[in-house]
Design an enzyme around this catalytic site. Structure first.
Site, PDB file in Angstrom:
ATOM      1  N   GLY A   2     -18.950   2.602 -12.839  1.00 18.46           N
ATOM      2  CA  GLY A   2     -17.773   1.930 -12.917  1.00 18.46           C
ATOM      3  C   GLY A   2     -17.307   0.852 -11.912  1.00 18.46           C
ATOM      4  CB  THR A   3     -18.807  -0.791  -9.220  1.00 23.63           C
ATOM      5  OG1 THR A   3     -18.436  -2.003  -8.495  1.00 23.63           O
ATOM      6  CG2 THR A   3     -20.045  -0.495  -9.178  1.00 23.63           C
ATOM      7  CG  HIS A  48     -14.172  -1.105  -0.439  1.00 23.78           C
ATOM      8  ND1 HIS A  48     -14.278  -1.703  -1.543  1.00 23.78           N
ATOM      9  CD2 HIS A  48     -15.368  -1.904   0.339  1.00 23.78           C
ATOM     10  CE1 HIS A  48     -15.223  -2.593  -1.597  1.00 23.78           C
ATOM     11  NE2 HIS A  48     -15.889  -2.339  -0.578  1.00 23.78           N
ATOM     12  CG  ASN A  67     -12.994   4.055  -6.440  1.00 18.58           C
ATOM     13  OD1 ASN A  67     -13.087   2.737  -6.634  1.00 18.58           O
ATOM     14  ND2 ASN A  67     -13.174   4.893  -7.461  1.00 18.58           N
ATOM     15  CB  CYS A 100      -3.841   2.960  15.991  1.00 14.33           C
ATOM     16  SG  CYS A 100      -3.267   2.188  17.519  1.00 14.33           S
ATOM     17  CG  ASP A 145      -9.382   7.122  -6.306  1.00 13.87           C
ATOM     18  OD1 ASP A 145     -10.244   8.046  -5.707  1.00 13.87           O
ATOM     19  OD2 ASP A 145      -9.515   6.141  -7.013  1.00 13.87           O
ATOM     20  CE1 TYR A 175      -4.026  -2.041  -0.521  1.00 15.20           C
ATOM     21  CE2 TYR A 175      -2.656  -3.542   1.275  1.00 15.20           C
ATOM     22  CZ  TYR A 175      -3.904  -3.081   0.228  1.00 15.20           C
ATOM     23  OH  TYR A 175      -4.761  -4.220   0.054  1.00 15.20           O
TER      24      TYR A 175
HETATM   25  P1  OAD Z   1     -13.737  -3.766 -10.898  1.00 17.77           P
HETATM   26  O1  OAD Z   1     -11.931  -3.812 -11.392  1.00 17.77           O
HETATM   27  O2  OAD Z   1     -14.044  -5.116 -10.427  1.00 17.77           O
HETATM   28  O3  OAD Z   1     -14.597  -3.283 -11.773  1.00 17.77           O
HETATM   29  C1  OAD Z   1     -14.414  -1.922 -12.696  1.00 17.77           C
HETATM   30  C2  OAD Z   1     -15.553  -1.673 -13.457  1.00 17.77           C
HETATM   31  O4  OAD Z   1     -15.508  -0.362 -14.074  1.00 17.77           O
HETATM   32  C3  OAD Z   1     -15.885  -2.659 -14.807  1.00 17.77           C
HETATM   33  O5  OAD Z   1     -16.947  -3.156 -14.792  1.00 17.77           O
HETATM   34  C4  OAD Z   1     -15.211  -2.099 -15.811  1.00 17.77           C
HETATM   35  O6  OAD Z   1     -15.902  -2.387 -17.120  1.00 17.77           O
HETATM   36  C5  OAD Z   1     -15.681  -0.817 -15.545  1.00 17.77           C
HETATM   37  N1  OAD Z   1     -14.879   0.509 -16.309  1.00 17.77           N
HETATM   38  C6  OAD Z   1     -13.735   0.485 -16.514  1.00 17.77           C
HETATM   39  N2  OAD Z   1     -13.168   1.712 -17.123  1.00 17.77           N
HETATM   40  C7  OAD Z   1     -14.217   2.421 -17.025  1.00 17.77           C
HETATM   41  C8  OAD Z   1     -14.817   3.881 -17.637  1.00 17.77           C
HETATM   42  N3  OAD Z   1     -13.713   4.628 -18.038  1.00 17.77           N
HETATM   43  N4  OAD Z   1     -16.169   4.239 -17.436  1.00 17.77           N
HETATM   44  C9  OAD Z   1     -16.826   3.421 -17.084  1.00 17.77           C
HETATM   45  N5  OAD Z   1     -16.770   2.150 -16.335  1.00 17.77           N
HETATM   46  C10 OAD Z   1     -15.301   1.637 -16.693  1.00 17.77           C
HETATM   47  O7  OAD Z   1     -13.463  -2.650  -9.542  1.00 17.77           O
HETATM   48  P2  OAD Z   1     -14.844  -2.529  -8.460  1.00 17.77           P
HETATM   49  O8  OAD Z   1     -16.076  -2.869  -8.968  1.00 17.77           O
HETATM   50  O9  OAD Z   1     -14.392  -1.052  -7.733  1.00 17.77           O
HETATM   51  O10 OAD Z   1     -12.014  -3.837  -2.665  1.00 17.77           O
HETATM   52  O11 OAD Z   1     -14.105  -3.602  -7.504  1.00 17.77           O
HETATM   53  C11 OAD Z   1     -14.731  -3.558  -6.187  1.00 17.77           C
HETATM   54  C12 OAD Z   1     -13.590  -3.965  -5.023  1.00 17.77           C
HETATM   55  O12 OAD Z   1     -12.967  -5.138  -5.541  1.00 17.77           O
HETATM   56  C13 OAD Z   1     -12.776  -2.588  -4.915  1.00 17.77           C
HETATM   57  O13 OAD Z   1     -13.303  -1.714  -4.062  1.00 17.77           O
HETATM   58  C14 OAD Z   1     -11.707  -3.507  -4.324  1.00 17.77           C
HETATM   59  C15 OAD Z   1     -11.543  -4.963  -4.921  1.00 17.77           C
HETATM   60  O14 OAD Z   1     -11.337  -6.170  -4.337  1.00 17.77           O
HETATM   61  C16 OAD Z   1     -10.893  -3.726  -1.903  1.00 17.77           C
HETATM   62  O15 OAD Z   1      -9.721  -3.529  -2.216  1.00 17.77           O
HETATM   63  C17 OAD Z   1     -11.574  -3.736  -0.447  1.00 17.77           C
END
Ligand code: OAD
Length: 240
Positions: free
Chosen positions: A177-178, A110, A93, A118, A95, A57
């Protein structure tokens, strides 16, 4: 108030930051294609090898500190500032691009890359500097008990009381975007829908839980979201 929606709730994932140059998790060049979740993102990994997990990290920090918000983040900040209804963001996210864009009501379920917690006293240390197994907690003075404030698999999500309230109260739920595979966040749309919200999905392609959304907007959210926000703001102004 003549707004179409009184309370808009936005759930964001890694895709909202993709156009800022940050890797997502599950796309072809995603973080989880280059690293094993069980080495860096589980509580067992942290207990087994805290030095390694801290380093992972710490190494992410410079890139996330340098990253700039893209038009999708800016559109959401504009919505919060200009919409006469309420706008809240729940982000998966770690960030801080929503905050850099100007959004104020952001809930990091998250965790955040620029925080450590701590494990002795529970207080949060805000820092972009490296944190390691020697770091002393500025609150209780104990060393070696700091953990990155990242929610690992096997841990409870943050801010959930607030999130449950927001899900029950919103009348528009927007997912951006998830991939819809990580629970409980992937199930938030169901809760919002249950309480009567309209549900929109913004993604590059259909997410795993896409059948739960009323409307789908596929494409880069840096292009699609500003259009949506401007339309929403224009509709509201027309009806005033
Ligand atoms: P993912 O990487 O699983 O999914 C990202 C999504 O964003 C996908 O469906 C892509 O198609 C889409 N995407 C990519 N670029 C894009 C763009 N320019 N515009 C729109 N969509 C776009 O990420 P998350 O769903 O955020 O947890 O993942 C969920 C969690 O899994 C994260 O928070 C993380 C991970 O394990 C932890 O670290 C606790």
């Amino acid at each position: 108030m003549n707004t179409k929606y009184k309370r808009i709730l936005v759930l964001t994932g890694a895709g909202v930051s993709a156009e800022s140059g940050l890797a997502t998790f599950r796309d072809a060049d995603g973080l989880w294609n280059n690293h094993k979740v069980e080495d860096v993102a589980t509580i067992e990994a942290f207990e087994r090898n805290p030095e390694f997990v801290h380093q992972f990290y710490n190494e992410m920090k410079p890139e996330l500190l340098k990253a700039r918000p893209n038009p999708a983040h800016l559109a959401l900040a504009k919505l919060e500032q200009e919409y006469s209804g309420e706008v809240n963001i729940i982000t998966q996210n770690v960030d801080t691009l929503h905050e850099k864009a100007g959004s104020r009501k952001v809930y990091h379920i998250h965790g955040q890359i620029n925080q450590a917690v701590c494990l002795n006293c529970g207080q949060i240390l805000e820092t972009w500097d490296d944190v390691d197994t020697q770091t002393v907690c500025p609150h209780c003075g104990v060393s070696g008990m700091m953990k990155p404030n990242i929610v690992f698999f096997g841990e409870a999500l943050l801010c959930m009381d607030k999130v449950q309230k927001l899900l029950a109260e919103c009348d528009l739920f927007v997912s951006v975007g998830t991939s819809g595979v990580v629970y409980p966040a992937a199930g938030f749309v169901q809760t919002a829908k249950y309480y009567g919200a309209e549900t929109y999905e913004f993604n590059l392609e259909a997410a795993s839980n896409n059948y739960l959304f009323d409307k789908h907007v596929y494409g880069k959210c840096g292009e699609t979201l500003p259009v949506f926000v401007n339309e929403l703001l224009a509709e509201t102004k027309e009806s005033e």
